[in-house]
Motif scaffolding. Structure first.
Motif, mmCIF file in Angstrom:
data_model
loop_
_atom_site.group_PDB
_atom_site.id
_atom_site.type_symbol
_atom_site.label_atom_id
_atom_site.label_comp_id
_atom_site.label_asym_id
_atom_site.label_seq_id
_atom_site.Cartn_x
_atom_site.Cartn_y
_atom_site.Cartn_z
ATOM 1 N N ILE A 1 5.603 3.825 0.740
ATOM 2 C CA ILE A 1 5.045 2.511 1.043
ATOM 3 C C ILE A 1 4.712 2.456 2.533
ATOM 4 O O ILE A 1 5.582 2.688 3.382
ATOM 5 C CB ILE A 1 6.031 1.398 0.656
ATOM 6 C CG1 ILE A 1 6.280 1.412 -0.865
ATOM 7 C CG2 ILE A 1 5.509 0.027 1.091
ATOM 8 C CD1 ILE A 1 7.347 0.438 -1.332
ATOM 9 N N VAL A 2 3.459 2.156 2.835
ATOM 10 C CA VAL A 2 3.023 2.164 4.240
ATOM 11 C C VAL A 2 2.652 0.780 4.747
ATOM 12 O O VAL A 2 2.447 0.586 5.956
ATOM 13 C CB VAL A 2 1.841 3.136 4.441
ATOM 14 C CG1 VAL A 2 2.271 4.571 4.177
ATOM 15 C CG2 VAL A 2 0.657 2.757 3.545
ATOM 16 N N ALA A 3 2.529 -0.204 3.853
ATOM 17 C CA ALA A 3 2.224 -1.570 4.284
ATOM 18 C C ALA A 3 2.645 -2.526 3.180
ATOM 19 O O ALA A 3 2.529 -2.209 1.992
ATOM 20 C CB ALA A 3 0.741 -1.739 4.585
ATOM 21 N N VAL A 4 3.149 -3.707 3.573
ATOM 22 C CA VAL A 4 3.510 -4.767 2.640
ATOM 23 C C VAL A 4 2.977 -6.069 3.215
ATOM 24 O O VAL A 4 3.188 -6.358 4.403
ATOM 25 C CB VAL A 4 5.039 -4.877 2.450
ATOM 26 C CG1 VAL A 4 5.360 -5.992 1.453
ATOM 27 C CG2 VAL A 4 5.640 -3.557 1.986
ATOM 28 N N ALA B 1 0.840 -1.194 0.000
ATOM 29 C CA ALA B 1 0.000 0.000 0.000
ATOM 30 C C ALA B 1 0.874 1.242 0.000
ATOM 31 O O ALA B 1 1.957 1.266 0.610
ATOM 32 C CB ALA B 1 -0.907 -0.005 1.229
ATOM 33 N N VAL B 2 0.378 2.275 -0.699
ATOM 34 C CA VAL B 2 1.128 3.513 -0.872
ATOM 35 C C VAL B 2 0.265 4.678 -0.418
ATOM 36 O O VAL B 2 -0.912 4.786 -0.800
ATOM 37 C CB VAL B 2 1.514 3.714 -2.356
ATOM 38 C CG1 VAL B 2 2.257 5.043 -2.540
ATOM 39 C CG2 VAL B 2 2.343 2.542 -2.865
ATOM 40 N N ASP B 3 0.852 5.568 0.371
ATOM 41 C CA ASP B 3 0.159 6.793 0.756
ATOM 42 C C ASP B 3 1.151 7.944 0.718
ATOM 43 O O ASP B 3 2.263 7.835 1.252
ATOM 44 C CB ASP B 3 -0.439 6.658 2.165
ATOM 45 C CG ASP B 3 -1.539 7.678 2.414
ATOM 46 O OD1 ASP B 3 -2.446 7.808 1.569
ATOM 47 O OD2 ASP B 3 -1.479 8.362 3.451
ATOM 48 N N ASP B 4 0.769 9.016 0.056
ATOM 49 C CA ASP B 4 1.600 10.206 -0.066
ATOM 50 C C ASP B 4 2.999 9.859 -0.579
ATOM 51 O O ASP B 4 4.012 10.377 -0.117
ATOM 52 C CB ASP B 4 1.705 10.922 1.281
ATOM 53 C CG ASP B 4 2.226 12.346 1.141
ATOM 54 O OD1 ASP B 4 2.099 12.928 0.041
ATOM 55 O OD2 ASP B 4 2.786 12.869 2.119
ATOM 56 N N GLY C 1 8.133 2.567 4.653
ATOM 57 C CA GLY C 1 8.974 3.743 4.844
ATOM 58 C C GLY C 1 9.776 4.148 3.631
ATOM 59 O O GLY C 1 10.336 5.239 3.595
ATOM 60 N N ALA C 2 9.837 3.275 2.626
ATOM 61 C CA ALA C 2 10.568 3.593 1.398
ATOM 62 C C ALA C 2 9.673 4.362 0.440
ATOM 63 O O ALA C 2 8.434 4.266 0.487
ATOM 64 C CB ALA C 2 11.064 2.316 0.736
ATOM 65 N N ASP C 3 10.299 5.127 -0.458
ATOM 66 C CA ASP C 3 9.540 5.742 -1.533
ATOM 67 C C ASP C 3 8.898 4.652 -2.388
ATOM 68 O O ASP C 3 9.506 3.600 -2.623
ATOM 69 C CB ASP C 3 10.453 6.595 -2.424
ATOM 70 C CG ASP C 3 10.850 7.910 -1.777
ATOM 71 O OD1 ASP C 3 10.269 8.262 -0.735
ATOM 72 O OD2 ASP C 3 11.742 8.589 -2.324
#
Length: 470
Positions: A30-33, A24-27, A391-393
């Motif tokens: 990556i916020v969840a894998v 999942a990606v927000d702003d 935490g990664a782009d």
């Protein structure tokens, strides 16, 4: 609360291997894998339909909008985007006058220049970039005043300084020692092009006298031992001063062996090879003539094998492109010594290296991701790049490992109108490229607006033991 994007329906390629998961990606982050069914709700869902998803390639060695390349940031990073490259590191030349080397009337180098001015000049030119970019400060004169700029360079997010030991911008070992001491005090990185200038010049002059201008005579003018000699000197100086050392475009077994001799636990030394040194041999000069000319030269089949051996065991960390864009007309000359150095490769590097490394040589996707994504990011102070992790782009590539196609220069987004891989059939194709969660290219071409790419200020990298920077 929903996130911006979820990516599902594919297999993630990471340094640890293949994983059936989504993210999942927000702003732009990556916020969840994990299991797609457990990801948060999203405004958009990208179903990649069974394809691979890998981190965006980080290429720390490209030449755009400089004295030796006709690519602008717009055209060079368009090629990057179409090739799955989401971050590049370009060069800011200390004394460059701004004139193209090809056809210049006299030297394109001034007597003095500021590294900080060069950085600002490149940032002004980069307003059309499609992917994110960083810069290496590049010393082109033996001017000790540049040492006074090192603190400001690091503050500006440029903790890497490049030096040459060859050409008219090469510096002496005495100057390198002083520079390395200054960089070591700041824990910054020295980036080195190593060829012994005197040996290369003497062998080139010998071939001129004998009228040996055919491109097949070129490799002998810049032999593997000239690369190894200069590398041995440079790493000795780095070792004695405690300076972090990164050796660019390693092309030969002889040079890689010199780097291996000093790596020990790997904490101080790093090295790269390039896609062309891992996939082509000197036979290309008979087949393509001066179109295939770069420095150092392409080598023998054993040297190609050596690049993979040293990548496997950790002496070499990174596969880059050393991308240089020229036209066919510029590269087509009567005698090889009249030819400009460099070949373009940003758009084709990932599919070509994938085909050679994974399909032909049986390496894993973990090997590929380490060499082209994770290690270049970690080596050069880009902790948010090169990995699919919280935490990664959200820089990623949708990749079809089973699609075969033939490379042709007609598809070039770069201004270069030829390809050293022309007619090469590869299996594995970039389907789409995303930077910070936004699509920048797909099969139709570039999809982002010019200027979407951002300057990435880099931290002074922390280098652990060998194998610890993935």
């Amino acid at each position: 609360m929903s996130v911006d994007l979820t990516v599902v329906g594919g297999t993630l390629a990471t340094v640890d291997g293949l994983r059936e998961a989504g993210f999942a990606v927000d702003d732009g982050t990556i916020v969840a894998v994990g299991d797609p069914d457990r990801l948060p709700a999203a405004e958009r869902t990208l179903d990649v339909d069974g394809r691979l998803v890998m981190p965006g390639v980080v290429d720390p060695h490209v030449h755009v909008d400089g004295f030796n390349s006709i690519d602008s940031y717009e055209t060079g990073t368009a090629a990057a985007a179409r090739g799955g490259v989401t971050t590049v590191i370009n060069f800011a030349w200390q004394t460059w006058t701004g004139e193209r080397e090809y056809g210049a009337d006299g030297s394109v180098w001034a007597d003095e220049g500021s590294l900080l001015d060069a950085i600002e000049r490149q940032k002004r030119k980069a307003d059309g970039a499609y992917v994110d970019y960083g810069l290496h400060a590049t010393v082109t004169a033996e001017d000790e005043s540049v040492f006074e700029e090192f603190d400001a360079l690091i503050e500006a997010g440029v903790p890497t300084v490049k030096f040459f030991t060859a050409y008219d911008i090469g510096v002496s070992n005495g100057f390198l020692r002083l520079a390395f001491e200054e960089l070591a005090d700041r824990d910054a990185v020295a980036v080195l092009h190593t060829e012994d200038a005197a040996v290369c010049e003497a062998l080139t002059e010998e071939r001129r006298r004998e009228g040996r201008g055919d491109p097949v005579d070129y490799p002998g003018a810049r032999p593997d031992y000239a690369e190894a000699m200069a590398l041995a000197d440079a790493v000795t100086l780095a070792d004695s001063t405690g300076c972090k050392y990164y050796g660019i475009h390693t092309s030969s077994r002889a040079a890689a062996a010199e780097l291996a001799a000093v790596r020990e636990d790997g904490s101080q030394f790093r090295g790269e090879t390039c896609t062309h040194y891992a996939t082509l041999t000197e036979d290309a000069y008979a087949e393509q003539g001066t179109l295939a000319l770069q420095s150092p030269p392409l080598r023998r089949a054993d040297d190609v094998d050596a690049m993979f051996e040293y990548l496997r065991e950790g002496t070499l960390d990174v596969v880059s492109t050393d991308h240089v864009a020229s036209t066919r007309e510029e590269k087509t000359v009567d005698d090889w010594w009249e030819c400009s150095f460099g070949v373009n490769g940003l758009q084709t590097s990932l599919p070509v290296f994938h085909d050679e490394a994974v399909n032909e040589r049986g390496h894993s996707y973990g090997f590929l991701v380490r060499a082209m994504c994770a290690k270049p990011a970690a080596t050069f102070g880009l902790p948010r790049k090169g990995r699919l992790a919280v935490g990664a782009d959200a820089d990623f590539v949708v990749f079809d490992p089973d699609e075969s196609y033939t490379i042709t220069a007609e598809e070039n987004a770069s201004k270069a109108d030829y390809s050293i891989y022309e007619g090469r059939e590869v299996t594995g194709r970039v389907m789409a490229t995303y930077v910070r969660g936004e699509r920048v290219a797909d099969e139709s071409g570039v999809t982002a607006d010019p200027g979407y790419g951002e300057f990435r200020a880099r931290d002074v990298p922390e280098w652990g033991a060998r194998g610890g920077n993935t």
